[in-house]
Design a protein around this motif. Structure first.
Motif: not given
Ligand code: MRU
Length: 350
Positions: A154-155, A187, A231, A233
């Motif tokens: 995730k970002t 990430i 988007r 996390g």
């Protein structure tokens, strides 16, 4: 204070050298890599005030080294130490690490003041260097504690600069991100530009790019859009002062990000060393908020954009109430609500 436009192999935020305290000039990054040398405590006070060095743990180290410079300058320490400490403490009011470090140096002085002057000088310089070394180790420990919280694939969203530049090295929030990447997590990082001083665009993006971590700059007002998108996390930020109840003072704009994170069920993590806790304050309402010059808001890249004579507000920090904070990551472990209890337990831990 002197400047050198010399490109070093590895960039150190702050270093004690035989010539004085050398720091990378954070007002000039990333366009120019310039190092400044402070040789007096007054020069160090100016460097902190003008944000040549900034970030809570980094100004703690700078404060400790500033006291050590003052000790080298002075022949009458009983008279001068209060003046030196006061001058350094009057530079920036919010980050408690500055006061923590100055008090640490002052307490050491009080315990060794009857020793011969050369020995006092050696001990004070050694202590300031130790504050720096310990900060790097603390950040590594914080990274190890925080990395498991970062979701894989995730970002991560961050605000301001809580990286190597804001500390003696490795970083607090960026330390957690770096440790997660080291663990093999896939990430990428969204970096708020962080108006008005642009710590995100200028400093965080520069640091992460040098590390080869995929980085995207967004303007501050885009954070809600991306937090809603699914988007992101988690959010990881640093802190300048944390009250006993877990309210967090950090770069202005952090509060808005925290509220938007909660609204969208995105965990909001704060990474900070124990020296950022101020358990003498019951809540964040008691944290002093620095007001910075109007010019930082009215000008962009030296160009005056606002109408002449318009009123300007420029608080450098805001306070995020504890209800928006999912967890506080420290070098001693991770604290969760109720923070009044968990933060005290961490502080008492050996
Ligand atoms: O005004 P600054 O640049 O000193 O503010 C810095 C921040 O708000 C950081 O997020 C904070 O000090 C944590 S740094 C590890």
């Amino acid at each position: 204070m002197t400047s050198t436009a010399l490109l070093k192999q590895t960039v150190e935020t702050i270093e004690w050298t035989p010539d004085g305290v050398v720091m990378i000039d954070q007002t000039k990054l990333p366009r120019e890599t310039v190092f400044v040398t402070c040789r007096t405590y007054r020069e160090m006070a100016d460097a902190i005030r003008n944000m040549v060095i900034r970030g809570a743990p980094a100004i703690g180290v700078a404060g400790a080294m500033g006291v050590a410079l003052g000790v080298l300058e002075s022949e009458d320490l009983d008279t001068e130490i209060p003046v030196i400490c006061d001058t350094l403490a009057r530079t920036r009011p919010t980050a408690v690490n500055l006061f923590w470090a100055i008090d640490r140096m002052k307490n050491l002085y009080d315990s060794i003041r009857t020793l011969p002057l050369p020995e006092i000088r050696n001990r004070m310089v050694a202590e300031a260097k130790l504050v720096r070394e310990e900060d790097i180790a603390i950040n590594e420990a914080m990274g190890a504690n925080g990395a498991p919280l970062v979701p894989d694939g995730k970002t991560v969203l961050t605000h301001c600069n809580a990286g190597a530049l804001a500390t003696a090295g490795f970083g607090t929030a960026l330390g957690v991100i770096r440790a997660a990447v080291r663990e093999g997590k896939k990430i990428d990082v969204f970096v708020d530009e962080t108006r008005p001083f642009l710590q995100g665009t200028r400093l965080t993006a520069w640091e992460l790019q040098r590390d080869g971590i995929q980085t995207t700059i967004i303007t501050d007002n885009m954070a809600g859009h991306f937090l809603k998108s699914g988007r992101i996390g988690c959010v990881v930020v640093g802190a300048d002062r944390i009250a006993a109840n877990g309210d967090v003072a950090n770069k202005v704009g952090t509060y808005s990000v925290a509220v938007l994170a909660k609204e969208n069920n995105v965990p909001f993590y704060v990474a900070a060393p124990i020296s950022t806790l101020d358990l003498t304050l019951e809540s964040g309402d008691q944290i002093p908020i620095e007001q910075r010059p109007e010019k930082e808001v009215t000008h962009l890249g030296g160009v005056h954009l606002a109408p002449e004579g318009v009123s300007v507000a420029n608080p450098a920090f805001d306070v995020t109430p504890n209800r928006y904070v999912t967890a506080i990551i420290t070098e001693k472990g991770v604290a969760r609500a109720p923070f009044n209890k968990s933060l005290r337990t961490l502080c008492e831990k050996g």
